[in-house]
Design a protein around this motif. Structure first.
Motif, PDB file in Angstrom:
ATOM      1  N   ILE A  53      -4.133   7.354   6.332  1.00  0.00           N
ATOM      2  CA  ILE A  53      -2.713   7.918   4.624  1.00  0.00           C
ATOM      3  C   ILE A  53      -4.016   7.999   3.701  1.00  0.00           C
ATOM      4  CG2 ILE A  53      -1.221   7.978   3.940  1.00  0.00           C
ATOM      5  CD1 ILE A  53      -0.094   6.626   5.687  1.00  0.00           C
ATOM      6  N   THR A  54      -4.791   9.275   3.109  1.00  0.00           N
ATOM      7  CA  THR A  54      -5.707   8.611   1.705  1.00  0.00           C
ATOM      8  C   THR A  54      -5.116   8.493   0.675  1.00  0.00           C
ATOM      9  OG1 THR A  54      -6.935  11.138   3.639  1.00  0.00           O
ATOM     10  CG2 THR A  54      -7.265  10.315   0.673  1.00  0.00           C
ATOM     11  N   PHE A  55      -5.464   8.065  -0.578  1.00  0.00           N
ATOM     12  CA  PHE A  55      -5.101   7.319  -0.953  1.00  0.00           C
ATOM     13  C   PHE A  55      -5.283   8.728  -2.336  1.00  0.00           C
ATOM     14  CE2 PHE A  55      -6.839   2.965  -0.745  1.00  0.00           C
ATOM     15  CZ  PHE A  55      -5.689   2.273   0.479  1.00  0.00           C
ATOM     16  N   MET A 105     -10.760  -0.239   1.569  1.00  0.00           N
ATOM     17  CA  MET A 105     -10.519   1.085   0.930  1.00  0.00           C
ATOM     18  C   MET A 105     -11.531   1.963  -0.422  1.00  0.00           C
ATOM     19  SD  MET A 105      -6.930  -1.481   0.790  1.00  0.00           S
ATOM     20  CE  MET A 105      -7.651  -2.292  -0.568  1.00  0.00           C
ATOM     21  N   ASN A 132     -11.364   5.535   0.710  1.00  0.00           N
ATOM     22  CA  ASN A 132     -10.096   6.193   0.381  1.00  0.00           C
ATOM     23  C   ASN A 132      -8.736   6.285   1.702  1.00  0.00           C
ATOM     24  OD1 ASN A 132      -9.218   6.625  -1.984  1.00  0.00           O
ATOM     25  ND2 ASN A 132      -8.681   9.279  -0.960  1.00  0.00           N
ATOM     26  N   GLU A 133      -8.483   4.875   2.170  1.00  0.00           N
ATOM     27  CA  GLU A 133      -7.417   5.054   2.809  1.00  0.00           C
ATOM     28  C   GLU A 133      -6.525   3.100   3.349  1.00  0.00           C
ATOM     29  OE1 GLU A 133      -7.967   5.205   7.732  1.00  0.00           O
ATOM     30  OE2 GLU A 133      -8.592   7.267   5.814  1.00  0.00           O
ATOM     31  N   ASN A 134      -6.125   2.150   3.763  1.00  0.00           N
ATOM     32  CA  ASN A 134      -6.244   1.140   3.475  1.00  0.00           C
ATOM     33  C   ASN A 134      -6.276   0.886   5.677  1.00  0.00           C
ATOM     34  OD1 ASN A 134      -5.932  -1.353   4.840  1.00  0.00           O
ATOM     35  ND2 ASN A 134      -3.747  -2.048   3.032  1.00  0.00           N
ATOM     36  N   LYS A 135      -7.294   1.479   5.768  1.00  0.00           N
ATOM     37  CA  LYS A 135      -7.413   1.176   7.412  1.00  0.00           C
ATOM     38  C   LYS A 135      -7.079  -0.076   8.523  1.00  0.00           C
ATOM     39  CE  LYS A 135     -10.950   2.185  10.436  1.00  0.00           C
ATOM     40  NZ  LYS A 135     -12.771   1.931  11.345  1.00  0.00           N
ATOM     41  N   SER A 160       5.160   3.193   6.259  1.00  0.00           N
ATOM     42  CA  SER A 160       4.476   4.737   7.228  1.00  0.00           C
ATOM     43  C   SER A 160       5.264   5.839   6.635  1.00  0.00           C
ATOM     44  CB  SER A 160       4.158   4.538   8.129  1.00  0.00           C
ATOM     45  OG  SER A 160       5.786   4.736   9.076  1.00  0.00           O
ATOM     46  N   ILE A 167       0.521   4.250  -2.761  1.00  0.00           N
ATOM     47  CA  ILE A 167       0.811   6.254  -2.371  1.00  0.00           C
ATOM     48  C   ILE A 167       2.041   6.403  -3.012  1.00  0.00           C
ATOM     49  CG2 ILE A 167       0.287   7.226  -0.941  1.00  0.00           C
ATOM     50  CD1 ILE A 167      -0.964   5.242   1.054  1.00  0.00           C
ATOM     51  N   THR A 181       1.227  -1.183   0.468  1.00  0.00           N
ATOM     52  CA  THR A 181      -0.256  -0.144  -0.010  1.00  0.00           C
ATOM     53  C   THR A 181       1.300   1.875   0.220  1.00  0.00           C
ATOM     54  OG1 THR A 181      -2.179  -1.291   1.234  1.00  0.00           O
ATOM     55  CG2 THR A 181      -2.158   1.518   1.000  1.00  0.00           C
TER      56      THR A 181
END
Length: 222
Positions: free
Chosen positions: A53-55, A40, A44-47, A136, A18, A14
């Motif tokens: 962190i927004t895609f 996702m 709009n993110e990989n929780k 991250s 990104i 991911t």
């Protein structure tokens, strides 16, 4: 702009998706879990792996392998232990270059990621991407340097995957043998304390040793 396919929506896969989408590449991020894909797309993110962190707009989570057929390169970021099982899927890699973004060796056989991939894709260009790097930090756009190993002396993949914040350095190929994973693994052990010098044969190794005068020389030549 390139169409890039990433197989594996864990933290590293991911983060790569990104980072590359921020460079305006069209990135298709495949995950095997339909539930994860739906989440996702909704958030709009990989929780699960990189919450908050927004895609970017050009990152698209996908479940159907056919959505990878438009890509010009495939990055595989799934656990090494799952590689053999993954290749049971009916996905056609054709002649696409493939980058292994997997760690370690298969426990049962001791095979490294590129060894496994080359068994199934003997005619494809197979590269390996290694750290150091934290998912991250990569996803947040912090400066990251990684190594891109290839059995070929020249490849345009380095330029394609590099960005303003992700710098890829292509090594001189073979250190001790012709296996890319072993070379990168050996480098990862010593590079925090030593300057690593790589050569693709003994003659070049001697020339580099004379020029750089290393503290240690690691070789399987007798």
């Amino acid at each position: 702009m390139s169409d890039i396919g990433i197989i594996g929506a864990g933290s590293f896969g991911t983060a790569l998706a990104i980072s590359l989408a921020k460079e305006n590449h069209n990135v298709n991020l495949w995950a095997r879990s339909e539930t994860q894909i739906k989440e996702m797309l909704e958030l709009n993110e990989n929780k699960k792996f990189l919450p908050g962190i927004t895609f970017p707009k050009t990152l698209r989570p996908i479940l159907d392998f056919r959505d990878l057929e438009c890509c010009s390169i495939i990055l595989i970021a799934i656990p090494t232990q799952s590689l053999n099982q993954f290749f049971l899927h009916d996905f056609k890699f054709n002649n696409l270059p493939v980058v292994a973004c997997c760690k370690g060796a298969e426990l049962e056989t001791g095979d490294l990621p590129t060894e496994i991939i080359k068994r199934y894709l003997p005619n494809n260009e197979v590269l390996v991407l290694t750290g150091p790097g934290f998912a991250s930090e990569l996803a947040l756009g912090k400066p990251t340097a990684m190594s891109l190993g290839s059995d070929r002396s020249e490849t345009n993949i380095q330029k394609m995957l590099s960005s303003k914040t992700l710098r890829l350095y292509q090594s001189d190929d073979l250190i001790v043998e012709d296996d890319v994973d072993v070379r990168q693994f050996t480098r990862s052990i010593f590079e925090s304390e030593y300057k690593i010098i790589e050569a693709n044969n003994g003659e070049r190794g001697i020339k580099k040793a004379i020029k750089n005068i290393p503290d240690i020389i690691i070789s399987d030549l007798m």
